[in-house]
Design an enzyme around this catalytic site. Structure first.
Site, PDB file in Angstrom:
ATOM      1  N   ASP A  48      27.439 -35.345 -21.079  1.00  0.00           N
ATOM      2  CA  ASP A  48      27.521 -34.696 -22.390  1.00  0.00           C
ATOM      3  C   ASP A  48      26.345 -35.077 -23.290  1.00  0.00           C
ATOM      4  O   ASP A  48      25.983 -36.243 -23.370  1.00  0.00           O
ATOM      5  CB  ASP A  48      28.797 -35.138 -23.126  1.00  0.00           C
ATOM      6  N   HIS A  78      32.856 -27.203 -23.910  1.00  0.00           N
ATOM      7  CA  HIS A  78      32.289 -26.827 -25.202  1.00  0.00           C
ATOM      8  C   HIS A  78      31.329 -25.642 -25.111  1.00  0.00           C
ATOM      9  O   HIS A  78      30.828 -25.176 -26.138  1.00  0.00           O
ATOM     10  CB  HIS A  78      31.593 -28.024 -25.858  1.00  0.00           C
ATOM     11  N   HIS A 111      32.284 -30.712 -14.865  1.00  0.00           N
ATOM     12  CA  HIS A 111      32.372 -31.304 -16.195  1.00  0.00           C
ATOM     13  C   HIS A 111      33.612 -32.164 -16.436  1.00  0.00           C
ATOM     14  O   HIS A 111      33.511 -33.303 -16.876  1.00  0.00           O
ATOM     15  CB  HIS A 111      32.301 -30.224 -17.275  1.00  0.00           C
ATOM     16  N   ASP A 137      35.912 -15.152 -40.730  1.00  0.00           N
ATOM     17  CA  ASP A 137      34.559 -14.742 -41.064  1.00  0.00           C
ATOM     18  C   ASP A 137      33.880 -14.211 -39.823  1.00  0.00           C
ATOM     19  O   ASP A 137      32.912 -14.762 -39.327  1.00  0.00           O
ATOM     20  CB  ASP A 137      33.810 -15.954 -41.631  1.00  0.00           C
ATOM     21  N   ASP A 173      31.979 -11.912 -39.116  1.00  0.00           N
ATOM     22  CA  ASP A 173      30.557 -11.554 -39.059  1.00  0.00           C
ATOM     23  C   ASP A 173      29.678 -12.741 -39.409  1.00  0.00           C
ATOM     24  O   ASP A 173      28.483 -12.592 -39.630  1.00  0.00           O
ATOM     25  CB  ASP A 173      30.256 -10.361 -39.968  1.00  0.00           C
ATOM     26  N   GLU A 210      41.608 -12.190 -47.871  1.00  0.00           N
ATOM     27  CA  GLU A 210      41.722 -12.693 -46.507  1.00  0.00           C
ATOM     28  C   GLU A 210      42.177 -14.134 -46.516  1.00  0.00           C
ATOM     29  O   GLU A 210      43.013 -14.550 -45.725  1.00  0.00           O
ATOM     30  CB  GLU A 210      40.360 -12.603 -45.799  1.00  0.00           C
ATOM     31  N   ASN A 250      30.910 -17.581 -58.202  1.00  0.00           N
ATOM     32  CA  ASN A 250      30.244 -16.444 -58.832  1.00  0.00           C
ATOM     33  C   ASN A 250      31.191 -15.275 -59.041  1.00  0.00           C
ATOM     34  O   ASN A 250      30.782 -14.162 -59.333  1.00  0.00           O
ATOM     35  CB  ASN A 250      29.000 -16.020 -58.039  1.00  0.00           C
ATOM     36  N   ASP A 261      32.848 -13.203 -57.351  1.00  0.00           N
ATOM     37  CA  ASP A 261      32.644 -11.897 -56.743  1.00  0.00           C
ATOM     38  C   ASP A 261      33.740 -11.575 -55.742  1.00  0.00           C
ATOM     39  O   ASP A 261      33.606 -10.678 -54.921  1.00  0.00           O
ATOM     40  CB  ASP A 261      31.275 -11.838 -56.044  1.00  0.00           C
ATOM     41  N   HIS A 273      34.714 -13.444 -53.378  1.00  0.00           N
ATOM     42  CA  HIS A 273      34.468 -14.030 -52.068  1.00  0.00           C
ATOM     43  C   HIS A 273      34.357 -15.536 -52.160  1.00  0.00           C
ATOM     44  O   HIS A 273      33.933 -16.083 -53.169  1.00  0.00           O
ATOM     45  CB  HIS A 273      33.161 -13.488 -51.464  1.00  0.00           C
TER      46      HIS A 273
END
Lengths: 164, 753
Positions: free
Chosen positions: B179, B241, B292, B665, B667, B676, B707, B709, B711
């Site tokens: 590893d 991993h 592994h 999230d 994207d 969400e 801010n 917005d 989000h």
């Protein structure tokens, strides 16, 4: 009445000792089969608060070893012996001032320090001599590189703080 | 004169004796000191390990949560359905044609101002070496080259078999590394100490290249570069991993998005595919098997060699509802045909999935024994909880089968139970591995050896199993092998033999938990295949520290992590304390303290040994527990004024919280909408029985929406409440607190070796 209280007190103490001993033992019981390598027993005993000399340790190990030494110590044998040791408060740790006096014995001129060579000589030739590894490790922390000596009073203070 | 001499002698003798005794005293004292240090070192190690594995159990819980959602949650609104779909419809990597679309990186312009390394293909050995050098100088590779390199790597990997075959006739020596976990310093050190890869110097890297450390990207680039340059001599195995879902939790995703803000998403997508094309194992001279994790009593190398490894995208993936249906059908079919296949959660090896009592005790022991030569620690899932979960999942499956068995539509389908069925209207649906194939891969990527004979479910990791010496022996005999090399577990010395030297664990990430916590190691196999181990510790600073200092700093780090864990469970701990304090004195005996804390945390730690480090003030050998708990909380006070119970909850669930954020999230923009967030929190807290009102959380979220917005920036959220120890400026992983002493980083210059 007093006896009962004593007995209670001792029983509670014994129960607590048992738990402590078990915990320390388990840290080194790698295969979870209630045995530890005999070479680690010293570490276990010392971490339980005792400060035996090598000779005393040797004797203690003889008590807990098998009839035919297998290289392993079993918990069943270790527990009662260790409990006795703790109950009897055997192998008490060394108080700071006694330790200081010991260094002063080695420093009859009362300079307040020992040279590196002196320390090496005493630790590897006297008492129960250090191995090379032990010596190197002690030097790495104890020796002040500029003066190449150990100012033992400061050293002791530093080590003691570290313990806590 | 005579008497004078004898007096002198007498004094000399006395002095000598005094000196002897003084020396003996000092030695006695010193040896005790060293022993106590050793004990502290062991305890520190067990703290790290138990917390690490407890974290992995969290991962299991998280997956149960998502499975639960999938099974139970009926979206009541269009929004909710969309929301769910976004989380659960796995964005499968683009079809092959799309992947090879050069438009992916060709269109990316590299500005003239870019001073980093530039790659051209086909790569030459000098390029690879230059890449190492560039990274050593802390340069960053431009996204265009990253993508290009990954494309080329993928092209190469696709041609490889599941099990690489390597022969020592061609290379004189083979070096196997374990590893690395994003620790570039270690990789660079290995190359400098052992030599760069070449036709005469073969390398095998045994998985877990990424996550946790801060330079996972660079490590991958170097490894892939050398793989392309020396395809016959440079080999990579997949680790657990190398998995995009695991990466969400353990830092790799975050690192990529931080280093490549514009193209990171593309890179991650491509990586997802590249990871599943990594070979599963390497066989040297048909005698030494390198993989592994480990093996199980069901490991079948022939099956492993034949299966389509690309189908196994993640060993932790969430099943989409479509797949669940299909699986249910299969099981329905299986049930109808009365086959022995019994439905069970993915993470338990099927043969041992049921919580019958013989399993429980042996797994517990097995688990403790698994850490041979390191401290036995960690904790299996509570048996009742495990059996409850298993039973519930089983029940769910059966229930669904029963329901669906009633639908004539299902019977008509008469799908072949092979999961390779392509009969699916949805063109995006990729073929699934069979449960057996799945299990085989999970086993070799997740299993750990144990000292006891037998084979039991690896409940600590939630995947794979614990395999005993007899399992190893049988496997070696069955396939005529000499021994096994695996990684997957951190060892204080960087390596460890077990099963009568038939299994070698090799771990190459030094200072894994903390600077000074452990060495790294690699192993060289000569023509006779005898293993030669080399150890290292890639941080100059540790060389200059004394043993005492090294142990102290690692210990401090572990204790910090432990105190945080204690804080995260303060409420439960307080309840336990009160049980031991029926008279309401506010005091608790130390013995009871230890019992109470263990009953809540289940870490299996030697609490009495640790007590002096965790509890400072005692009255009459008793602890005033309320103020002790309050002190724990004080360490965690943040700028915001939150009630400590909320903070406690956040801490307790922070890894899961972070993982959930990153999943939502999808994207990878780094922010999620308030809605969400609120949504997920609602579901999560109800499933986990977390007692925080929605309003509370929403207020919290709103206060973080700096801010305004609508989000939330994930990192800001986590940092604002100090849920991560350091900012992600270096792409650092937030899982374990780390020493942020910058002077240490400066000291590390392995190139000087």
């Amino acid at each position: 009445m007093a006896d009962d209280r004593d007995r209670d007190g001792t029983e509670v103490a014994v129960a607590e000792f048992h738990k402590k001993i078990k915990e320390a033992f388990e840290v080194f019981d790698h295969e979870s089969n209630n045995t530890v390598d005999v070479r680690e027993v010293g570490t276990i005993i010392r971490s339980l608060g005792c400060c035996p000399s090598e000779g005393e340790l040797h004797d203690l190990i003889a008590e807990v070893e098998e009839e035919e030494p297998t290289g392993y110590i079993r918990f069943e044998k270790f527990l009662p012996v260790m409990t006795e040791v703790l109950l009897e408060r055997r192998y008490r740790p060394i108080p700071e001032d006694i330790l200081l006096r010991a260094f002063e014995v080695l420093d009859p001129a009362k300079r307040g320090f020992l040279s590196k060579d002196e320390l090496i000589k005493y630790m590897t030739e006297e008492g129960e001599p250090f191995s090379q590894e032990e010596m190197e490790e002690m030097l790495s922390a104890a020796i002040d590189p500029e003066s190449n000596s150990i100012h033992y009073k400061d050293y002791i203070t530093m080590m003691v703080i570290d313990e806590n | 004169m005579g008497s004078g001499t004898s007096t002198q002698h007498h004094f000399a003798f006395q002095n000598a004796e005094k000196a002897f005794r003084a020396a003996a005293l000092i030695q006695r004292w010193y040896r005790r000191y060293v022993a106590r240090l050793e004990m502290r070192r062991r305890c520190t190690w067990s703290i790290f390990q138990s917390i690490e594995y407890a974290g992995q159990q969290d991962q299991v819980k998280l997956h149960n949560f998502f499975s639960y959602l999938v099974d139970h949650f009926t979206p009541s609104s269009h929004n909710e359905r969309d929301f769910l779909n976004r989380i659960f419809t796995e964005e499968r990597s683009p079809q092959a044609s799309e992947t090879q679309n050069c438009g992916d990186y060709d269109s990316i312009e590299v500005p003239d101002s870019y001073t980093g390394p530039r790659l051209s293909f086909p790569l030459l050995p000098d390029h690879a070496t230059a890449l190492v050098e560039a990274f050593r100088r802390k340069q960053r590779l431009h996204a265009r080259y990253v993508l290009n390199l990954l494309h080329e790597a993928r092209k190469h990997l696709v041609q490889l078999p599941n099990i690489n075959q390597v022969s020592t006739c061609y290379s004189e020596e083979i070096t196997v590394c374990g590893d690395l976990h994003g620790q570039l310093d270690d990789l660079i050190f290995i190359f400098y100490k052992n030599g760069l890869p070449s036709p005469e110097r073969a390398y095998v890297f045994n998985g877990d290249f990424v996550d946790r450390g801060k330079d996972s990207v660079e490590i991958l680039m170097v490894l892939f570069a050398f793989m392309l340059v020396y395809p016959k001599e440079f080999h990579l195995n997949r680790g657990n991993h190398e998995d995009h879902i695991v990466n969400l939790r353990y830092g790799f995703t975050k690192e990529v998005m931080h280093k490549y803000k514009i193209h990171g998403k593309k890179i991650l997508k491509l990586l997802q595919d590249v990871f599943c094309w990594l070979p599963l194992a390497t066989l040297v001279d048909e005698k030494v098997l390198i993989l592994h994790g480990g093996v199980s009593d069901r490991t079948d190398l022939e099956l492993l060699a034949k299966l389509d490894r690309h189908k196994i995208v993640s060993t932790m993936r969430y099943k989409t509802r479509k797949e669940n249906k299909k699986q249910a059908e299969e099981k329905g079919n299986a049930n109808q045909t009365g086959s022995a296949g019994r439905p069970s959660p993915w993470f338990l090896p099927q043969s041992r999935s049921l919580p019958s009592s013989p399993l429980r005790p042996s797994t517990h022991k097995a688990h403790r024994a698994g850490r041979s030569s390191s401290v036995p620690c960690g904790v299996p899932l509570d048996p009742k909880e495990l059996s409850r979960r298993v039973r519930r999942s089983v029940d769910l499956e059966l229930e669904r089968c029963r329901q669906q068995a009633g639908f004539p539509a299902i019977k008509e389908k008469e799908e072949p139970s092979s999961s390779e069925s392509e009969v699916d209207s949805d063109a995006e649906e990729q073929p699934q591995p069979t449960p057996e194939e799945w299990r085989q891969v999970v086993d070799i990527l997740w299993s750990d050896p144990m000292a006891q004979e037998g084979c039991g479910a690896n409940t600590v990791r939630g995947g794979g199993c614990y395999f005993g010496p007899n399992v190893t022996e049988r496997l070696l005999q069955k396939y005529h092998l000499q021994f096994l090399i695996r990684s997957h577990e951190c060892k204080p010395e960087g390596y460890e033999f077990c099963h009568s030297r038939k299994v070698l664990t090799i771990f190459s990430a030094s200072n894994y938990y903390e600077v000074g916590s452990n060495r790294g190691a690699y192993v060289k196999l000569g023509p006779d295949l005898t293993p030669h181990i080399m150890q290292f510790q890639a941080n100059k600073a540790t060389h200059t520290l004394t043993m005492r200092q090294r142990i102290s700093r690692v210990e401090e780090s572990a204790l910090r992590a432990l105190r945080e864990k204690l804080f995260a469970h303060s409420s439960d701990i307080l309840v336990e304390f009160k049980k031991h304090d029926k008279d309401e004195t506010g005091l608790i005996a130390l013995s009871d303290w230890a019992a109470a804390v263990e009953s809540v945390l289940h870490l299996g730690l030697p609490w009495r040994m640790l007590r002096p480090q965790l509890v400072s003030s005692l009255t009459d050998n008793k602890l005033a527990y309320k103020s002790w708990l309050e002190n724990l909380a004080k360490e965690k006070l943040s700028q915001q004024n939150i009630q400590s119970s909320l903070l406690e909850t956040l801490y307790r669930n922070r890894s899961n919280l972070e993982t959930i954020f990153r999943i939502i999230d999808s994207d990878h923009s780094g922010s999620i909408s308030l809605d969400e967030f609120r949504h997920t929190w609602k579901l999560f807290s109800s499933h986990m029985n977390i007692d925080i009102t929605d309003d509370c959380i929403c207020d919290l979220a709103r206060s973080i929406d700096f801010n305004k917005d609508g989000h939330i920036d994930i990192n800001e959220f986590l940092e604002a409440f100090r849920l991560v120890e350091q900012s992600c400026s270096g792409g650092d992983v937030s899982d374990c607190p780390q020493v942020t002493n910058s002077s240490n980083r400066d000291c590390s210059s392995p190139g000087a070796h």
